[in-house]
Every structure is written in C-alpha cells, then in structure tokens.
Design a protein around this motif. Structure first.
Motif, PDB file in Angstrom:
ATOM      1  N   LEU A   1       0.761  -1.259   0.073  1.00 30.44           N
ATOM      2  CA  LEU A   1       0.019   0.082  -0.015  1.00 30.44           C
ATOM      3  C   LEU A   1       0.782   1.298  -0.031  1.00 30.44           C
ATOM      4  CD1 LEU A   1      -2.879   1.023   0.147  1.00 30.44           C
ATOM      5  CD2 LEU A   1      -2.688   0.877   2.588  1.00 30.44           C
ATOM      6  N   ALA A   2       1.960   1.234   0.527  1.00 30.92           N
ATOM      7  CA  ALA A   2       2.883   2.342   0.752  1.00 30.92           C
ATOM      8  C   ALA A   2       3.408   2.923  -0.504  1.00 30.92           C
ATOM      9  CB  ALA A   2       3.955   1.937   1.740  1.00 30.92           C
ATOM     10  N   SER A   3       3.398   2.016  -1.554  1.00 30.32           N
ATOM     11  CA  SER A   3       3.609   2.738  -2.767  1.00 30.32           C
ATOM     12  C   SER A   3       2.520   3.157  -3.551  1.00 30.32           C
ATOM     13  CB  SER A   3       4.306   1.611  -3.547  1.00 30.32           C
ATOM     14  OG  SER A   3       3.381   0.465  -4.158  1.00 30.32           O
ATOM     15  N   LEU A   4       1.585   3.821  -3.004  1.00 29.31           N
ATOM     16  CA  LEU A   4       0.514   4.293  -3.913  1.00 29.31           C
ATOM     17  C   LEU A   4       0.940   5.694  -4.327  1.00 29.31           C
ATOM     18  CD1 LEU A   4      -0.782   7.129  -2.035  1.00 29.31           C
ATOM     19  CD2 LEU A   4      -1.492   4.805  -0.521  1.00 29.31           C
ATOM     20  N   GLN A   5       0.493   5.982  -5.653  1.00 28.74           N
ATOM     21  CA  GLN A   5       0.673   7.065  -6.570  1.00 28.74           C
ATOM     22  C   GLN A   5      -0.410   8.161  -6.487  1.00 28.74           C
ATOM     23  OE1 GLN A   5       3.624   7.202  -8.055  1.00 28.74           O
ATOM     24  NE2 GLN A   5       4.044   5.375  -6.961  1.00 28.74           N
ATOM     25  N   THR A   6      -1.552   8.001  -6.183  1.00 30.01           N
ATOM     26  CA  THR A   6      -2.538   9.244  -6.205  1.00 30.01           C
ATOM     27  C   THR A   6      -1.923  10.522  -5.493  1.00 30.01           C
ATOM     28  OG1 THR A   6      -4.373   7.796  -6.075  1.00 30.01           O
ATOM     29  CG2 THR A   6      -4.684  10.043  -5.297  1.00 30.01           C
TER      30      THR A   6
END
Lengths: 378, 407, 417
Positions: free
Chosen positions: B143-148
């Motif tokens: 999850l920590a690599s989300l891009q929004t």
C-alpha cells in the motif's frame, strides 16, 4: 464476558511457571525421561507440597475443590515444561472416577491418600483391540465364589511402573449394548497373576502392557455398580480430555517461545533466520494452532465449570484441535530449528514425542470428530 | 473466565429493549423486493431503505455502540455491543449494518476536536457513508507505494489518481483516502490521510464487475480540489494515521460471530435432511468429517474474534492478534468453500431454485469466499504483519492505536 | 509413452546373466554381512568388518558403483543394468526392506550420498591426475568417506563456514569445528572437507575441497546424541596436518563442487516403501472384530498416503528417465528444477508418511519392538528418522529456494523495482 484469569488463577500460573522454569528446565526433564521409570519422586513430593496433586478433589477428601479452569491453568504450565508425572492418571482419571462412581467407604479411604500423593493410581482402559469406546473393552471379569477373576491384556497404560493400584475398566457381561457390561475394578498391582512391562519406543510417557492372568480380586474392589461403569467413566474421560488439551496448549506455547527465540538469534546469510518469510510461515502456523487450541480449550473448561449441557461438544472440539495442533506445531518447530532440533541436548524432541503420544491418548482426532458429529445430530 | 456476554439482569433488560426496537424498526418492507444473495445486486431502493435504517440506529447510538457518546457513539460496554449485534441478526435486512467506516478509529485517535464534531459524529450516527479508498491499481499489498497525488494549492489540495476495489453499494458521502503529499519524502513519510467529500467536481466512480459481486467500485480523481480541513493528522503523517484503520480492518477490534453460523448450520441441516440413495448425506463418514471440520473451524474463528473483541473493549494491549483474526478468518473462509463443495457436490455450485443448496446461498458463498484471500490485505500480508508483531522480522512493530488507546 | 522398460531378447539375456552372477556372489560371500540392529551405535565391530570385506568383493567386480567407468573401478554399466545389481542387493539391505529410502543403514550396500557425492565432486573439479589417483579406492568401496561440510554457524548458509586450511610447505594445517557429520558406514577412512583456503577471496570463491585421512593427529570425532540413525558427529580439527596432495581441484572451487551434489533421486521409486507396509498392516490387522482397512477413516489416510507416494515414485521415474536421456545425449528438455523438486518432495513425504502411520495405526506406531511395534519396530524409527531427514543436504526451505532459482533460470535475479 471476561476472558481474563481470576487473581487466584494468575497466582497459580505464576507460581507454577516460576517453579517449573527454575527447577525443571528441559535438561532435567530429559534426565527424568531417560530413567527407567520416567518418574521423579522428588518432583512428585514438590507437586504435593504445592497443593497441585489434591487440587481438583473436594475439600472433604483432602483436596481444594478447585475448578476445572484452575486445573487447566496448571496443566498449561505443566505442558509448557513438558512435565511427566502420574498426576493425570492418579488424580484426574483415578481420583475423579472414584469420586464419580465409588461408594462412601471407598471415597473416604482412597481419595485422601490420592490427594496427599501417597497413593498413586494407574488407569487401564485400552487393549490390543485398540479404541477408547466401550466396545473396545474386552478384558473379562467373571464371578467366582463371590470374587472376580480378571483375564486379558491392557495396552498403552501410562504410569503402571509407579502405581500402587490400577483402575481397570473390565467387561462383566457381553450382552446388550457395549456400555452395559462395563465394570470398574481397583486392583493392587502386586496381585498374583498381574504382570506388566514398559514398552520401548517413542512415547511421551512410559506406556506399559499389563497382562491379567487369572487375577482374583474381592468384590470390594468393584468401583461403582457392576455393569454400570461406563456412564460415570464417560464423564471422567471428558474432564480428563480437556485437562490434556490444556497441557497441549502449554506445550504449543513453549514451542512458539523457543521457535521465536531461535528465529531471532540464529544467523544465516548475515541476518536472523526469522527475517525469512519461509521460516516465519512455520512460526505463524504455531501461533495459529496455539490460539485455536487455547480458546477452544478455555471455552470448554468454562462450559464444564458452568455445567452447560453442550460442554461435551466443546470438549471434543477442543480435543480435535489440540491433539492435531500439538504434533503439527512440533513439526513446524523442527522446521524452524533444522539441525539443532534433533540434538537431544536441546530437547525439542521431548515435545515432539509427547505430542505424538497425546494425539491418541483418550481418543484420537477421529474419535473426537465422531463425537462432535454425534453431538451435532449427524 | 467467562465466555458468556450477557449475564446481569440489567443487560437482559437491555436486550429486551433492543429486541423491541429491532422488531419495530428493522423490519424490511417486502414491497421493495426479495433480498438478493449477493449484496452487490442490491437495488437502489433497498439500499436507501438501509441508509435510513442506519440513521435510526445511529440516532440511538447503536451504530457504533462502544464509541464515546459525545461523538455520536453509544458509550456502551463490549457486552452490550454483542447484545445489539445478536438482536440485529435476528431479522433479515439487506444492508450489512456492520459495514462501519474504517475512518472512525483513525479520526478518533488523530482527528482534531473540530474534525471529530464535523466528520466523526455524522459517521458514528450513521448519517455519513464513508468508503475506505486505499487500494490502487499499482498498490495492493504494498500500500505504501500508492501514487495518487495531492498537490498543495493555498489552503486546498488538488487530488489526481485512481483507487480501486473500494467501497460498498451505490454512493458514498466521503472517501477515506491516503494520498501522496510529498513525492520527495521517504516512503511512509510521504502521505496524507484525507476524508474527501465524494461529490467534489473531478471525482468519478465506476462499478467493477467482480466474481464476488460485492458492488466494489473504482474511483478516479481528476484534479479534485479538497480543503485542508479534511486532512486528518499532519500533512505527511498519513501512513501512521491509516494504521489505526488497518488495525481495525485486520480484525483488531474483534468480531462477534454467532455460534450457529448460518451457512454452517444451514449446510448441517441440509446434510441431515437430504437423502441420497435412501440415506441422509450426514450418515456418510466422509461427509460427516467435512461437516465436523467446517463446524470446528467456524468456532475457532468465532473464538479468536471473541478474544479480540474482549481485548479491544477492555484495553488489553495486543500484538499479532488483529492480523491473526484476519488470517484465521481468511483460512476458514477459503477452506469452508472447499469443504462445502466436497460435502454437497455440484449442488453447492448452482443458484437454481430447485437444485441449489440453501436456496443458492452456498453458491454465493463459493464466490464470495474467493475474495477472502485478499480482502483487507492478503493472507501473505497478514503473515508479514504477524511476524513483525511477534518480533521475528526484519522490521518490528507494535499494534496501531485504536479506540482503546484513544481513551 | 511407456512406463516400463522393454528389453530385447539380447538385453534380457545380459540382465539374466548379470543377475545370476550377483546372486552367486551373494550366496558365496554374502552370509552374515548385513542385518544387525537398526541402531548403528550398537552394531558390532565384527559385523562392520565382514560388511567391509563384502563391499570390497563387490568393488572388485566394479559393482559397488556399477555405472562408473571401468578405469576408475566401476563396471561401466548403464543405470538400467546397474538396477539389476541394486535389486539383488536389496535382500541384504534390511532397512531398505523396511521402507527406509536411499539405502541408509550401517550395512547397506547401495553407495550412499557420501561416497557418490565425493565421486561427483572429483568428476567435476578433480584434475585427471587426481581422478586417477583418488577415484578407484572410492569407487571400489575400499574407503569410507564422510562429507565434512556443515558447521555450527554455517548450515543452510554454508559459504559462511569458518574452518581454515593454511598451506605450510608440502602440507596444510586445518583448524575448525564441523557439525552433523557422517553417520552410516562408520567408521570413516577419509573426510571430504570444505575449508577456507583464501580468506581474502570473495565469498563463494574462498573455499577448497580436501580428502583428508582420518587417522592423522589433531582430528577429533565426537558423537552427537540425536534422534535417529544415521547418528551424527562433531569433528574438531586442531592443527591437523595433512599432505598437500589431499587437495581436490585447483583450490577455491569448493562452492562449485558443493553445488554439483544433489542426486536425481531416481532409484528411490523402486524400493519397498513404508506405504506398502501401511497398506499391508492395515489389511492384516484385526481390531475390534474388523480389519483396520475396513475403517473408512483408515481408508482415507491410507489412500491419501498411497497417492502421495505414487507421486513420489513417478517424479523419481521421470528424473531417472531424464538422467538417462541426458546421459545418452538425447534429452529434448533441459533439466532444471526436477532434482530440487524431488528433494523437496522427498523431505516432505517422510514426515507425512510418519503422520499417516501414526494416524492409521494409533500408538503401536510409536512402539519400538515386537509384538506391538509394526514393521519389527521400524515404524517407530521411521518417526524419528523422518524428522531427521528434513535438513541434511539443505533444509526444505533452502531446497525450495534452489528450485525456484532453477525455475526462473540459473543466475536470474528478479529485478527490484
């Protein structure tokens, strides 16, 4: 709802844990295990002194009238230490059977000496026609001149080597349903015609073969009603099963603790092996087995103490889980430990062989699954 | 120990009160049509009835019974929470009332007093539907690599990006979403957590056609402008903030499951009643074994959930317990599908009104449980968390604060 | 496809002739050379001596390692022909008959991992001179070799080993501590040892292989009290000196050598297996008036175990077939994960079989002798043995890693994003 232990139970747990950690580390347990009898008189005396032996029996017979949850708390600690003692045979199976089925005279005479640890009972049910149901009891007791004569073989009987007397589940009649002809006898081990030997093997406790060759006992040796032995025994077997579930919970907890410790300290490829997810998987399997067994066991103990009608269902359910979970956890612990796990000095194997024996003690998972099925109306 | 939730007289009185209220308010009006097996098939009318019911429940403080009264909760004990849930289970209604917002635990811990009044209160009172919008096409387990992105513009943030596998049915009021506020900051220190009004210009919501038919949606943000007052916690504190949500989502709050799980009980009855070759299915030892294990595993899951519920409501600190509840639930669900299929055969695979087992509920269960592996974090992610909490992993961590620690 | 070997009449005659010859040797010289207790710590010196003598008799005919070339002391036979010898020797392999895979046991006549491993390493890194000098006594079964690899702090992570061998003139001086060494075929004559020879070289290139005689000063062997035979030992090297001619290869190639190990496992599919015992005992044992095998639960356990063991047998058959194709140069598919897969499956199967024995039979499976212990008590041994066999030659976890690496291709790394 309150899922915590009572202050008294916490004290019992802490005292047992402190004592066993200090006095009975795996090294000492292994030394006891390697003696011929597998029995430590010193440990037995200490257990008496701490009030563990009589605990479950009523106060009027020298016990403390403790609850089954109390007993579970103690058994959990005994399991963590992988302790071997005749406690279960003598007090839980022997003592409770006398309490359930015996007459006043027997209770007054026998129970106080069980509670004080002076008298040790073994409990003999299973035979070469192996099984824990009444149908597997074949050992014949026939009447002769007001006495009974016992003939047959009991197999896989724990603690015979240290017992004074054996509580024998025998068959006085083979008519009707299997339960009806079952009678309980309390037999002195020294009675003529009775012989026993310890079976060599990978067993958790010393298990014996006991041969009854025209063993003559007086009618006063009968505990309970002739032909009426099974009903009280069934109630005792339930209690005995759930106590051993608590023992397995303790064993699994220790397997978890040593596996966590080893995963944190053993270095490979420059890091603790606990950082490898394949190793973590094994540890997590133990946590899941452990918690499943712990909560089903404690709920069953609570239902037993509360005399709830579905306690037998809860007990059989816990038995399935604990008797499968303990050996499964031991295997997972071996996978974490690899080489050091087979080093006897390290002592992991004590738990492994105990778990395998316990899988069948008081009924294997198949037996308990059938009970669950029956109790669910299938 | 005491495993029974209700025992005092006062609590029995409370149960009566709840039951009477439920009888009066929770009856689903049949003119809205039959309740579908899969929640994703629920009609809009049905859903609106559910929203309304949720509000009524919230007005009593029973939507979040154990949350503080001052923010719209019920201020009740864990035992009373169980009573409410048990009573609600007695009537059939289309809305999964347990679809509570995961934003609430985080708001309780990290929200300002003003935010608690403005956002938490309507959520707890069932007036504001919040969807958890965490997952992205490129950020699931990780999850920590989300891009929004959220780009600061005065007192506002402009949000651009895509979220998927989120939400429940029809439309939300707000979206509870971690988004990247500082692309240059290191991982875990680059996110902010927002409660985003769902009706803002630039937000579009699209239905995802999934096997599990839960009505999951994908959300696209195209320059949606959200005010700073919707940011919960610090501008780069989002990772920490959402841990409180995840702790609850992963089962840290526990669950109160019935001893007679409807699918398990239903399947047991089915096996007892269904004759095949003249004998009940349940007399076959192989089927018996499957059903017994189904029963046992459901009970283990029930007890693990009960343990967590008790811990959560009694401020007993936990470590691996939350994720273990999730993990055991996932295993139980996946294995129960296999067991039901083994025991019931192809009858488990059809919704045919004549042949489908339990009026097709088993078929729905077969599909629904497929989602168990990943819903709220995959099996493997739960294991990673457990390992960290046991203390054998590269990184070690403690349980995130939730209601108990917020005091 | 054909799942059995079909021989031409000529091949049949050759096989029959070989079979007859092996039988004659066994009849003439094979009396009292095997058997004895399953516990190799209690085996008599006398039996060990007779056992060694017969092994040398086998070696003289090239039958100890029959597939090795004649010039190295083998018989130059195909694996298929060699199986004729192995099958006949099975009558001497008491343990194998009781379901122990791989010809373990102190008096086994199937070359075990230790000797085949050494031969493999010599083949891989040995110079021609070394092979000519070192191979024949090993192949002829004259020398018992132990693999001396693992250390207390270097198990799965073998390249972290600490034992050092320092060149001193025409000799090496070795110091270090080795764990979980040897076992069957006790006592050893030579120790195939991995040691660091170049502490400055990078990991994986600093280790060399030595074939060290056992009887030199400074080599101390201590038994470890462990669960099951083959029992293991610790070895302490304390300034032990040996001639430089004991070095195998050119130096620094120890890790390469180590990685040549890992058999194809093809033989094991052929032996009598615990599954057969599981089926037979379940059919023959009457309990509570019916055969154990009539109990549906026992049936389920046995059939599941049967399927598991059939998969094992078929994987073995596949590997054996692939090995023969490779040997003949007709292989169409490159061998990658297959060896590792067999290892992983084999290591998992042992505990599963033990579990099945216990579940199907009850506590008799834990009793070590007759009349109650099935398989003459070997079922009980099998429980301990299966646990012990999960880690030698690499844990299941390490073998999975190897298997995965060979699935994605040697040397491939999954790129980090």
């Amino acid at each position: 709802m309150d899922l915590s232990l009572t202050p008294g139970q916490q004290m019992l747990r802490d005292a047992a844990r402190d004592f066993l950690t200090r006095e009975y580390p795996r090294k000492v347990i292994r030394e006891i295990d390697e003696t011929e009898s597998g029995f430590s008189p010193e440990l037995w005396r200490q257990m008496v002194d701490m009030g563990w032996v009589g605990m479950i029996l009523p106060e009027e017979y020298g016990g403390m009238g403790s609850s089954f949850t109390d007993l579970g708390v103690l058994y959990e600690e005994m399991g963590a230490a992988c302790l071997s003692s005749p406690h279960h045979s003598s007090v839980v199976l022997g003592g409770l059977t006398i309490l359930e089925a015996g007459n006043d005279k027997q209770k007054k005479k026998i129970l106080p000496s069980i509670a004080s640890g002076q008298r040790i009972l073994a409990f003999a049910l299973t035979e070469p026609d192996y099984g824990w149901g009444p149908g597997s009891v074949k050992l014949a007791a026939t009447r002769k001149n007001g006495h009974f004569v016992l003939n047959g073989t009991k197999l896989f009987v724990p603690d015979v080597q240290v017992a004074d007397q054996i509580l024998v589940v025998a068959r006085t009649s083979s008519r009707g349903s299997p339960e009806t002809g079952i009678t309980l006898f309390l037999v002195d081990k020294g009675t003529a015609g009775l012989s026993s030997r310890i079976l060599e093997g990978w067993t958790g406790d010393k298990l014996s073969e006991v041969i009854f060759n025209n063993v003559e006992v007086p009618a006063s040796a009968v505990v309970g009603r002739v032909g009426g032995g099974w009903a009280p025994l069934e109630r005792v077997l339930e209690k005995a099963s759930i106590a051993m579930c608590a023992y397995s919970v303790g064993g699994m907890q220790r397997l978890l603790d040593i596996s966590v410790e080893y995963s944190q300290n053993r270095i490979a490829f420059g890091v603790p092996i606990g950082t490898f997810q394949r190793v973590q998987d094994h540890v997590i399997e133990i946590v899941n087995d452990l918690e499943a067994a712990r909560w089903t066991t404690y709920e069953a103990l609570w239902k037993l103490d509360e005399r709830q009608s579905d306690a037998p269902l809860a007990i059989s359910m816990a038995s399935v889980i604990a008797s499968e979970g303990f050996p499964h956890s031991a295997e997972a612990a071996h996978r974490v430990h690899a080489g050091i796990g087979i080093d006897k000095e390290y002592g992991l194997y004590l738990y492994t062989k105990k778990a395998r024996s316990l899988q069948h003690y008081l009924g294997d998972p198949v037996h308990h699954r059938k009970q669950v099925g029956r109790l669910l109306g299938m | 120990m005491d495993f029974k939730p209700e025992y005092t007289k006062e609590q029995e009185e409370f149960r009566k009160e709840v039951r009477a209220w439920v009888e009066e308010n929770a009856r689903y009006p049949e003119e809205l049509g039959p309740i579908p097996l899969s929640s994703g098939d629920m009609s809009r009318e049905m859903w609106l009835w559910g929203r309304d019911f949720q509000r009524k429940l919230g007005a009593k403080g029973w939507y979040y019974p154990t949350y503080p009264k001052e923010y719209g909760g019920g201020g009740l004990s864990g035992d009373k929470d169980i009573i409410i849930k048990e009573e609600l289970r007695r009537v059939e209604h289309p809305v999964a009332y347990s679809m509570v917002s995961m934003a609430a635990p985080a708001l309780l811990v990290y929200g300002t007093e003003e935010q608690k009044q403005r956002l938490l209160k309507p959520m707890l009172r069932g007036e504001m539907v919040a969807w958890q919008a965490f997952t992205e096409p490129g950020a699931g387990s990780d999850l920590a690599s989300l891009q929004t992105r959220a780009v600061r513009d005065g007192d506002d943030f402009i949000i651009t990006g895509e979220k998927c596998f989120i939400g429940g049915h029809h439309e939300p009021d707000v979206l509870w979403a971690p988004v990247m506020t500082d692309p240059d900051a290191p991982r875990h220190m680059n996110l902010g957590a927002f409660v985003i009004p769902a009706n803002l210009p630039g937000i579009s919501i699209r239905f995802q056609n999934l096997v599990i038919r839960e009505g999951k949606r994908a959300v696209t943000f195209e320059g949606a402008r959200v005010s700073r007052e919707y940011l919960v916690g610090g501008e780069t504190q989002g990772w920490r903030v959402i841990q409180s949500s995840l702790e609850i989502e992963h089962g840290g709050g526990g669950s109160v499951l019935p001893e007679d799980d409807p699918i398990v009980t239903g399947a047991l009855e089915f096996c007892k009643k269904t004759l095949r070759n003249g004998v009940p299915l349940s007399s076959d030892p192989a089927i018996q074994k499957e059903m017994v294990d189904l029963y046992i595993e459901a009970n283990v899951h029930r007890l693990i959930g009960m343990r967590n519920h008790w811990m959560h409501n009694n401020n007993v600190p936990g470590t691996y317990h939350g994720s273990q509840n999730s993990l055991v639930g996932k295993y139980t669900a996946l294995r129960s599908a296999v067991k039901l299929l083994n025991a019931l055969g192809p009858f488990a695979l059809t919704v045919d009104p004549k042949w489908g087992a339990l009026e097709g509920k088993v078929e729905d269960h077969q599909r629904h449980t497929l989602g168990s592996d990943h819903r709220g974090g995959t099996i493997d992610v739960q294991k990673v968390i457990i390992a960290r909490r046991i203390g054998i992993s590269r990184t070690r961590e403690r349980a995130a604060p939730t209601r108990a620690q917020a005091g | 496809m054909r799942f059995e070997n079909v021989y031409t009449p000529e091949q049949e005659r050759a096989r029959e002739a070989l079979r007859k010859e092996v039988r004659e040797l066994i009849k003439a010289k094979g009396k009292g050379v095997s058997g004895g207790p399953v516990d190799d710590r209690t085996i008599s010196r006398d039996l060990l001596k007779r056992n060694k003598e017969f092994r040398i008799e086998l070696g003289k005919k090239g039958w100890f390692m029959p597939t090795m070339p004649k010039k190295y002391g083998g018989a130059g036979l195909s694996p298929d022909m060699a199986s004729v010898i192995y099958d006949e020797l099975d009558v001497l392999n008491e343990w194998a008959a009781d379901g122990f895979p791989g010809g373990v046991g102190p008096t086994s006549f199937v070359p075990n991992d230790h000797s085949t491993g050494m031969v493999g390493i010599l083949n891989k890194i040995g110079t021609e001179e070394q092979k000519d000098r070192m191979l024949p006594p090993l192949v002829r079964g004259e020398l018992v070799t132990w693999e001396v690899f693992t250390e207390p702090e270097a198990g799965s992570d073998l390249p972290s080993l600490q034992t050092t061998a320092v060149r001193d003139g025409d000799e090496y001086v070795i110091n270090g501590h080795k764990m979980w060494i040897g076992g069957n075929n006790a006592p050893p004559d030579v120790l195939m040892t991995l040691a660091i020879t170049d502490p400055n070289a990078p990991r994986h290139r600093n280790i060399s292989v030595f074939l060290i005689p056992c009887n030199i000063p400074g080599v101390h062997i201590y038994p470890i009290d462990c669960l099951a035979p083959p029992y293991k030992n610790q070895i302490i090297f304390e300034d032990a000196r040996f001639p430089a001619s004991c070095a195998v290869g050119e130096g620094g190639d120890g890790w390469v050598a180590f990685n040549t190990r890992g058999g194809d496992g093809g033989r094991e599919g052929e032996r009598r297996r615990p599954i057969d015992e599981l089926i037979d005992y379940s059919k023959e044992t009457i309990r509570n008036g019916q055969r154990l095998s009539q109990d549906p639960e026992v049936q389920e356990i046995v059939t599941k175990a049967y399927v598991d063991n059939e998969i094992h047998r078929l994987l073995g058959l596949r590997n054996r077939w692939m090995a023969e194709q490779n040997r003949a140069g007709t292989a169409k598919k490159r061998t990658t994960y297959e060896g590792g897969q067999m290892t992983v499956y084999n290591k998992q199967l042992g505990p599963r079989n033990a579990d099945a024995l216990l579940k199907a039979w009850g506590p008799v499976a834990l009793i070590a002798n007759e009349p109650w212990g099935p398989m003459r008590g070997a079922a009980e041994m099998y429980h301990r043995h299966a646990i012990e066999q999960t880690h030698p030659g690499g844990t299941i976890e390490i073998n999975k890693l190897r298997m995965f690496r060979s699935v994605i291709g040697p040397g491939t790394r999954i790129p980090a994003s």
